[in-house]
Motif scaffolding. Structure first.
Motif, PDB file in Angstrom:
ATOM      1  N   SER A 239     -87.549   5.707  38.391  1.00 33.49           N
ATOM      2  CA  SER A 239     -88.029   5.994  39.744  1.00 33.49           C
ATOM      3  C   SER A 239     -89.262   5.148  40.030  1.00 33.49           C
ATOM      4  CB  SER A 239     -88.391   7.476  39.868  1.00 33.49           C
ATOM      5  OG  SER A 239     -87.291   8.271  39.493  1.00 33.49           O
ATOM      6  N   MET A 240     -89.666   5.132  41.286  1.00 36.70           N
ATOM      7  CA  MET A 240     -90.933   4.478  41.610  1.00 36.70           C
ATOM      8  C   MET A 240     -92.070   5.320  41.030  1.00 36.70           C
ATOM      9  SD  MET A 240     -90.131   1.739  43.149  1.00 36.70           S
ATOM     10  CE  MET A 240     -91.651   1.176  43.880  1.00 36.70           C
ATOM     11  N   ALA A 241     -93.063   4.661  40.467  1.00 30.68           N
ATOM     12  CA  ALA A 241     -94.180   5.393  39.861  1.00 30.68           C
ATOM     13  C   ALA A 241     -94.936   6.171  40.928  1.00 30.68           C
ATOM     14  CB  ALA A 241     -95.111   4.410  39.161  1.00 30.68           C
ATOM     15  N   PRO A 242     -95.200   7.459  40.701  1.00 31.98           N
ATOM     16  CA  PRO A 242     -95.926   8.245  41.697  1.00 31.98           C
ATOM     17  C   PRO A 242     -97.398   7.859  41.748  1.00 31.98           C
ATOM     18  CG  PRO A 242     -95.558   9.534  39.723  1.00 31.98           C
ATOM     19  CD  PRO A 242     -94.848   8.228  39.501  1.00 31.98           C
ATOM     20  N   SER A 243     -98.020   8.097  42.896  1.00 29.92           N
ATOM     21  CA  SER A 243     -99.450   7.779  42.997  1.00 29.92           C
ATOM     22  C   SER A 243    -100.306   8.934  42.461  1.00 29.92           C
ATOM     23  CB  SER A 243     -99.841   7.489  44.449  1.00 29.92           C
ATOM     24  OG  SER A 243     -99.508   8.596  45.250  1.00 29.92           O
ATOM     25  N   ARG A 244     -99.710  10.136  42.419  1.00 32.74           N
ATOM     26  CA  ARG A 244    -100.433  11.276  41.846  1.00 32.74           C
ATOM     27  C   ARG A 244     -99.687  11.785  40.616  1.00 32.74           C
ATOM     28  NH1 ARG A 244    -104.612  13.460  44.048  1.00 32.74           N
ATOM     29  NH2 ARG A 244    -104.332  15.427  42.939  1.00 32.74           N
TER      30      ARG A 244
END
Lengths: 282, 215
Positions: free
Chosen positions: B74-79
């Motif tokens: 997945s796209m890396a989360p910002s939080r």
């Protein structure tokens, strides 16, 4: 098509290559189970932790025996793996090991997921079963006899399954995230968050240092994705093996150092080495 | 339609049974080869393994041991969120607890279960989980003090034991990392942070309580 199928699956290989495959698969599995001392003790964890594991899931993995019996079976798994490793009743040992690995591997994740695919026992479980079905899986002879060739399909099947790790890891990134996945910003964020989550002092980690280099993040993202998608070429080309196998080792070392991700099956890359080049077509 | 299907209570058990059948099909075809290794039987086994493993890979729906091999896809989360266990000694001082005390379970497995289930548990069930964590923490403390490996995974192979997939750095290295006297309580806290903010300032992590035992 038929000729290609024939050439790929049924070309002869040395029985030594099959023996090495048995040693690598059993050795990897034994290393893992020796490193998960008392895995059956998960059964004694609080009932709340097992509340999400329903009857069908227990049936799927043949769960439900008392802890003492599971501990006995786990000890038996060690014995069958040693037998498979040493070539004692190799097909029977491989078959028993494969079935017991199918039963025990999910213990590592089952309270969360029935899919323990990143825990190191998936390829050994499948591979040992495949080898157990093959009539030419015997003890390793240091000097194979002239007639010691065998159809390559058991080895080929295990090699294909190993290639799928890489290919579908790349495929999953593309279908889930598209071409944004290998972009520098995404790789940078993974470097940061994995070190923040797994390291005691992330600021001093190599992952943090690399995260500040956009060109390095781009290289890691696109290079890693390309390696994953191209890796199946090792099945067809000796040149590809010479290039991609060392790159795969570098890839796993990099994942370990930078992202803190360890690949327990790294030694299985030796399955692609021809251990008897005098006589083998594989 | 997929949404409607996924809400059906019978679907998950049915899929588990189907996955068992898929595995048994593999074993049955393999045994047929083992019994009489004719070319036709071998080809059938190969075709079955290829079809099943490729279908699983393309659909990304697992049928372990035939599996999807998705990893950090997945796209890396910002939080981000994580958790920590703290043991409390008799004076009330809090000591971070090394997640190796949970072995053979990997920290990420316990964490995923905890985030998903603990908030919804009734009080008595939370107490049982808390008691389990306190016992584990104390047993780990005693092992560290007596010079034994903190977690069970290193019992046989020591430092040569295979690491977990995600490599967490150990918290406990020396007896001075734990109290000399037993833990009397334990608490679990959820950690949350913004990835870029924490990059600039390591202290930018918020903590909120999830579980405490005894409460």
């Amino acid at each position: 098509m038929s000729a290609r199928w024939e050439a790929f699956w049924h070309a002869p290989t040395s029985v030594r290559n099959l023996a090495v495959a048995r040693v690598l698969l059993a050795g990897t599995a034994l290393w893992m189970v020796l490193s998960r001392f008392d895995l059956p003790s998960v059964l004694a964890f609080p009932a709340e932790m097992w509340a999400g594991v329903g009857a069908a899931r227990r049936a799927r993995f043949l769960l439900g025996a008392p802890l003492e019996l599971e501990q006995t079976l786990y000890a038996a798994l060690h014995a069958t793996l040693v037998a498979a490793l040493l070539g004692l009743y190799p097909r029977l040992a491989c078959f028993a090991s494969g079935l017991l690995l199918y039963h025990f591997a999910p213990f590592e994740t089952i309270i969360r997921s029935p899919n323990p695919y990143l825990r190191g026992l998936t390829i050994p479980a499948l591979g040992l079963l495949v080898l157990s079905f093959a009539p030419h899986v015997r003890r390793w002879r240091v000097f194979p006899a002239a007639d010691d060739d065998a159809p390559a399909w058991p080895l080929r099947l295990v090699q294909v399954l190993l290639c799928q790790i890489y290919f579908f890891a790349g495929y999953a990134k593309l279908v889930t995230s598209g071409l944004e996945w290998p972009a520098a910003e995404n790789v940078r964020r993974y470097l940061l968050l994995l070190n923040q989550g797994l390291s005691n002092a992330p600021a001093g980690s190599l992952g943090y240092a690399v995260a500040d280099l956009p060109w390095a993040c781009t290289l890691l993202g696109w290079g890693g994705l390309a390696l994953e998608l191209l890796f199946p070429l090792v099945l067809f080309s000796r040149v590809a093996r010479l290039v991609l196998l060392p790159l795969a080792v570098v890839f796993h070392v990099g994942n370990g150092v930078l992202f803190r991700i360890f690949f327990q099956n790294v030694f299985l890359l030796l399955l692609f080495v021809d251990w008897d080049r005098r006589r083998s077509a594989s | 339609m997929i949404e409607a299907l996924s809400g059906q209570p019978w679907l998950r058990p049915a899929l588990d049974v189907a996955r068992l059948a898929a595995f048994l099909g593999f074993v049955a075809l393999g045994l047929a080869v083992a019994r009489r290794p004719e070319r036709r039987r071998v080809d059938r086994l190969i075709a079955y393994v290829m079809a099943l493993s490729v279908a699983v890979g393309l659909t990304q729906v697992e049928a372990w041991p035939f599996t999807n091999w998705a990893l950090v896809h997945s796209m890396a989360p910002s939080r981000m969120s994580s958790w920590e266990i703290e043991g409390l000694d008799a004076t009330g001082r809090a000591w971070p607890v090394d997640a190796r005390v949970l072995q053979p379970l990997a920290p990420e497995e316990f964490g995923s279960w905890m985030f998903a289930r603990v908030p919804g548990l009734p009080e008595d069930a939370r107490a049982r989980v808390g008691r389990f964590l306190l016992d584990r923490a104390e047993a780990g403390r005693q092992r560290l003090v007596s010079g034994q490996p903190v977690g069970g995974n290193e019992t046989l192979l020591g430092p040569l034991a295979a690491p977990f997939h995600f490599q967490q750095k150990p918290i406990w290295r020396a007896p001075s990392d734990v109290p000399a006297e037993p833990f009397v309580a334990v608490r679990v806290q959820v950690l949350e942070w913004d990835v870029e903010t924490r990059r600039r300032d390591e202290s930018q992590v918020t903590r909120r309580p999830l579980l405490r035992y005894p409460s």
